[in-house]
Design an enzyme around this catalytic site. Structure first.
Site, PDB file in Angstrom:
ATOM      1  NE  ARG A 162      16.425   9.400 -43.363  1.00 28.86           N
ATOM      2  CZ  ARG A 162      16.727  10.044 -44.498  1.00 28.86           C
ATOM      3  NH1 ARG A 162      17.719   9.626 -45.266  1.00 28.86           N
ATOM      4  NH2 ARG A 162      16.053  11.113 -44.867  1.00 28.86           N
ATOM      5  CB  SER A 212      11.199  12.422 -40.445  1.00 35.06           C
ATOM      6  OG  SER A 212      11.101  13.503 -41.329  1.00 35.06           O
ATOM      7  CD  GLU A 282      14.130   9.087 -40.354  1.00 40.49           C
ATOM      8  OE1 GLU A 282      14.722  10.022 -39.796  1.00 40.49           O
ATOM      9  OE2 GLU A 282      13.587   9.185 -41.461  1.00 40.49           O
TER      10      GLU A 282
END
Length: 289
Positions: A162, A212, A282
């Site tokens: 990420r 998410s 995130e």
């Protein structure tokens, strides 16, 4: 026309959470010239704009956005397939690129089927699912850096979980070159269908969300930590920890961004208190909370 300017544009129309106040100035750019023109305006004003695609990883404050917003979807959504190489514009929806790969009998991008973000966002955060990541298939990234178009090799993008160099460097992603492999279309389709069914059965796709909500903490799964903290179904206003998948915070009932933000903080606090693990969002917070 190189770009279009809208004043006081509602950002709930441009985020997958379907929340957020208005952007004072919202530019929709239609080509590289339009992008450079708008960037020059921003530079002359001494402001750094927010570049957005599908808004699938953004939580925009209910108070709105004061800096200019630049939407690149309309001008950079091209998808070109040449043998086993695909060049996709930053504004192209990643799922559509995955379908183009299937149409051409190319395998390696099945994991991206069902991801709602754009190519630009996927590169920015090295998006991934089901064991695949952008870094696995990327050859190079075309980006605008200090007003110049440059090509950066994938191994110079500092891809990790990420994360990419685009998060720390002053670059605007324009396109991604991918290299895939020839495969059997029946097998490719079967994998895409499998991933799609898994998403439908395990994720709350019927509600607005940003996918998410938290990054996976090393050695753990965020959703399991949240569930084991007794937070399944926990609500703040119209925001809820999805009982279907605790890793998702959803807009369950006309939530505000403040509802979602406060629920994120609540989840972080409770998981830390119970397990000593600090969950990192995130989701990117935009504006004042």
């Amino acid at each position: 026309m190189n770009f279009e300017l809208r004043n006081n544009e509602p950002m709930n129309l441009h985020t997958t959470f379907r929340t957020g106040g208005t952007a004072d100035r919202y530019y929709r750019v239609y080509n590289i010239d339009g992008l450079i023109e708008v960037l020059k305006v921003c530079e002359s004003e001494g402001v750094t704009p927010l570049i957005i695609g599908n808004g699938s990883n953004l939580l925009v404050s209910d108070k709105g956005i004061r800096v200019p917003v630049i939407d690149i979807r309309s001008g950079f959504d091209n998808i070109n397939v040449n043998d086993d190489v695909i060049i996709a514009g930053a504004g192209a929806i990643l799922s559509k690129v995955s379908i183009s790969a299937y149409d051409a009998g190319l395998e390696g991008l099945e994991f991206a089927f069902g991801i709602p973000g754009t190519v630009g966002g996927a590169v920015y955060m090295n998006a991934g699912a089901y064991g695949g990541e952008i870094k696995d298939v990327a050859v190079s990234v075309e980006a605008l850096i200090d007003g110049k178009v440059e090509t950066i090799a994938a191994d110079e993008m500092d891809f990790s979980y990420r994360h990419s160099r685009a998060m720390t460097d002053n670059m605007i992603i324009l396109s991604l070159t991918l290299k895939l492999q020839k495969g059997d279309k029946t097998e490719i389709k079967a994998r895409m269908d499998d991933f799609s069914e898994r998403r439908k059965s395990k994720q709350p796709l019927e509600y607005p969300s940003a996918g998410s909500t938290f990054k996976r903490p090393e050695g753990y799964f965020a959703g399991k930590l949240i569930m084991d903290s007794g937070l399944s179904g926990r609500s703040v206003g119209g925001a809820m920890v999805s009982p279907k998948h605790c890793g998702f915070i959803i807009n369950h009932d006309n939530a505000t961004s403040e509802d979602i933000y406060n629920l994120i903080l609540n989840v972080q606090e409770e998981v830390y208190d119970k397990f000593g693990v600090r969950l990192e969002p995130e989701v990117k917070f935009i504006g004042e909370f």
